[in-house]
Design an enzyme around this catalytic site. Structure first.
Site: not given
Ligand code: NAD
Ligand code: UDP
Length: 316
Positions: A11, A32, A73, A99, A145, A159
């Site tokens: 997202f 992935n 992300l 990584n 999480y 790092y």
């Molecule tokens: P999302 O699930 O839509 O996006 C996360 C993406 O990471 C997905 O496309 C998923 O397929 C990919 N992913 C997960 N594990 C993976 C792996 N091992 N290898 C490759 N890709 C992988 O969620 P989002 O809401 O877009 O969140 C994005 C980031 O922002 C996340 O790290 C989340 O923790 C952080 N975040 C989001 C919010 C929110 O309100 N949306 C709040 C706090 C933090």
């Protein structure tokens, strides 16, 4: 810039990719698809400056070309997403982040870690300042999480201190907008989907838990400002307008317009779903204002209208 975004088909990653391309940069999205999808970035596929690579970053991450920035992300982000994938969540926050950091180090790129307000757990301090250390269970269902993200912050700082890597840590508060996963169980997709389908809007518990919602374009602006700053210590980015889930349900129903026949109902979800559910959450954004000159611009009512229009387009 050449920017590699892990989780680029998620997202937030999809909106970040879109904005970077609009600003004239090259984007490499690595994903992935565990919680994201190709559909989120299908509209960018024809852009010659956009590349999508399918890879699990837990297993490894490399890239042949030059990189100026790595934005990490990748991680399941919704309670349902990380409760369904607890080990993957811990491993992407640990091995995956390592990584991504190594790739940034080898390329001489700046690094941004997408952290979260969940590092504060169920906070005993309100609103949450970056200096607050948090109230987190290390064995509860949300720990996979919360602790993975806390580890990722610690590794990012290691790092920075050991290798002098230009690192940034953004603590993201609840963010919403088009392309949220309809079925990820978060409150925004749940309420909006229910309102669009004229179904009951399910408030968990007594509806007094609070959250503060940030529209995704505001978040992306904050992320890019932080990336280009010199600030290695964590910065909260979120909208300080706090509301209870009962008030939020009312706001969604109002934004859905007079044709919406849904009503709010109070329900008890499974114990696991609401275990350790933070009761109050609101960012203190003094640092974001001072360091980044950032303030949210999109009112909830406008953001909800955009989000509802998107959900209507994919549901009907
Ligand atoms: P999302 O699930 O839509 O996006 C996360 C993406 O990471 C997905 O496309 C998923 O397929 C990919 N992913 C997960 N594990 C993976 C792996 N091992 N290898 C490759 N890709 C992988 O969620 P989002 O809401 O877009 O969140 C994005 C980031 O922002 C996340 O790290 C989340 O923790 C952080 N975040 C989001 C919010 C929110 O309100 N949306 C709040 C706090 C933090
Ligand atoms: N929530 C709710 N109804 C739903 C989904 C969630 O009342 O259908 C509540 C949930 O209990 C929490 C808040 O909304 O208090 C935000 O939950 P969400 O899953 O969006 O994410 P969180 O902020 O907990 O990570």
């Amino acid at each position: 810039m050449n920017v590699l975004i892990t989780g680029g088909a998620g997202f937030i990653g999809s909106h970040l990719s879109e904005r970077l391309l609009k600003d004239g940069h090259r984007v490499v999205a690595v994903d992935n698809f565990i919680t994201g999808s190709r559909a989120n970035v299908a509209h960018l596929a024809a852009n010659p400056d956009f590349e999508l690579i399918e890879r699990d970053i837990i297993a490894g991450l490399d890239y042949a070309g030059p990189l100026d920035a790595v934005m990490n992300l990748a991680s399941p982000a919704s309670p349902v997403g990380y409760l369904d994938n607890p080990i993957e969540t811990m491993l992407v926050g640990s091995h995956g982040t390592r990584n991504a950091l190594e790739l940034a180090r080898v390329k001489g790129a700046r690094f941004l870690q997408a952290s979260t307000s969940e590092v504060y757990g169920d906070p005993l301090e309100h609103p949450q300042k970056e200096s607050y250390w948090g109230n987190v269970s290390c064995t509860g269902v949300r720990s996979v999480y919360d602790e993975a993200k806390r580890f990722a912050e610690a590794l990012t700082m290691a790092y920075h201190r050991r290798h002098g890597l230009p690192t940034r840590i953004i603590r993201i508060f609840n963010t919403y907008g088009p392309r949220m996963d309809l079925n990820d169980g978060r409150v925004v997709p749940n309420f909006v989907k229910q309102a669009v389908k004229n179904e009951p809007v399910t408030i968990y518990g007594d509806g007094t838990a609070t959250r503060s919602f940030t529209y995704v374009s505001d978040l992306v602006e904050g992320m890019l400002r932080l990336l280009m700053s010199d600030e290695p210590m964590p910065v909260n980015v979120g909208n300080p307008r706090e509301m209870t889930m009962t008030e939020f349900a009312e706001a969604v129903l109002k934004a859905a317009g007079p044709e919406c026949r849904s009503q709010a109902v109070y329900v008890q979800p499974s114990k696991e779903r609401i275990a350790d559910d933070p009761q109050r959450r609101r960012p203190d954004i003094t640092r974001a204002r001072a360091i980044l000159g950032w303030d949210p611009k999109v009112p909830l009512e406008d953001g909800l209208r955009e989000t509802i229009a998107y959900f209507r387009s994919v549901i009907h």
